[in-house]
Write a protein that holds these residues in place. Structure first.
Motif: not given
Lengths: 234, 234
Positions: B81-94, B178-189
């Protein structure tokens, strides 16, 4: 012009444009990056919105000199330029997003056409997170003619066309290169296609027909960064 | 739920969700891709806007079944699998933009947290150009726990962190990833960072501090596509 948004104002203060005045809400005015600026505190968000003509101001706006477009031929004179050329990309969000990625990827500059293209407005400054303050953006009367000049100066012009058989990693993006992207839906115009040396396409492995032009630009620019890195291929 | 926008409605019609009803302005109703659908013609754009609660409808909207989230463990059961995991990306556009790129790049699926994350709303369907109709999107209670499960199943978890010293092309993105990306500004927790096997960063070669998360996702996903292509490296 009035630019608005935290990053847009911040990068305007760090960049070459003259900043005549900054307005901010009390809370934003206390942020450290505004320390060196003379800030007029604005009472309400609505007052700020009427100043900049947008609700999207994040508590700060500035009166800055008009945007100075770069000279397109001068971009070609740089050593091994990496240039992004946009064919009639009309959405300010896309233009701003591409400018931001191009600046991050160390591109030499961005070239846009004079007609039927988004230009560098305050909305684009905002969407670019202020990247247009540092990235040369040139406007040309005719994009095909610009690509002709680029080729005459030894640049390779790579056009992104969804149906091209060649993946970006299969072409040489080192040296002098222009990445040419068209508007979503329409793609590159035939004369622009004819002015490219090669046509490349990011593989589309799902059911959706096309990438967003900003996503395509990001993938192409970072493929160029990979190839141009000192340790590329190791 | 009511989805709106041409691509969002079109992909809903092509995808697995039941579509109860389609409304369109007269002009949109005549488009070939709506031929097979039963369309209620809507008199005015304002009428359509009130149906879907947005002006951004492009002349068409549809009443479709609620979005069905995928099962996260099932994504891990797929081969390589190639999975994208998003950590608290809150913007619906993103979120929408990343879903679109992930679908185009042939990703297995997208994993988001249950809290402080954008979920799959009509705005996300629109921003994804309908990609969420074809791309499995799973919600997990705790992203770190999911990454732990992924590692237990043999996945490599690559976290995107702006200050990491390693470029994406220097790591192996073939196999289960798994590619893990965080929110802009805050990054990954921090706990998410601790759950990653490696941290990678796209080089920032300009003056701007960060890429948009959607641009970063595009560059990382297409680097994975490059590495996973049959002829990679040749």
């Amino acid at each position: 012009m009035i630019v608005y948004g935290r990053n847009a104002v911040r990068e305007a203060l760090r960049g070459p444009r003259a900043v005549a005045r900054v307005w901010a809400l009390a809370r934003a005015a206390r942020e450290p990056w505004l320390e060196a600026a003379t800030v007029t505190v604005c009472g309400t968000a609505a007052e700020l919105a009427s100043l900049c003509g947008s609700e999207d101001h994040q508590g700060v706006c500035a009166d800055v000199a008009e945007f100075s477009y770069a000279d397109a031929p001068a971009l070609l004179d740089r050593p091994d330029p990496l240039i992004v050329a946009l064919d009639q990309v009309q959405d300010p969000q896309n233009l701003g997003a591409i400018a931001r990625t191009a600046e991050c990827a160390g591109a030499t500059g961005l070239v846009i056409g004079e007609r039927r293209s988004a230009e560098v407005t305050a909305a684009v400054c905002k969407a670019s997170a202020g990247a247009v303050e540092h990235l040369p953006v040139a406007r040309v009367r005719n994009l095909s003619d610009f690509l002709g000049e680029a080729k005459a100066q030894g640049c390779w012009c790579h056009g992104a066309a969804a149906d091209a058989p060649t993946a970006p990693h299969a072409v040489d993006l080192t040296g002098s290169a222009v990445l040419v992207l068209g508007s979503e839906g329409k793609g590159l115009r035939p004369r622009v296609v004819a002015s490219c040396d090669t046509l490349i396409a990011l593989p589309l492995l799902g059911r959706i027909e096309s990438l967003n032009v900003g996503a395509a630009a990001a993938a192409l620019l970072y493929e160029a960064v990979r190839q141009r890195a000192p340790a590329a291929g190791t």
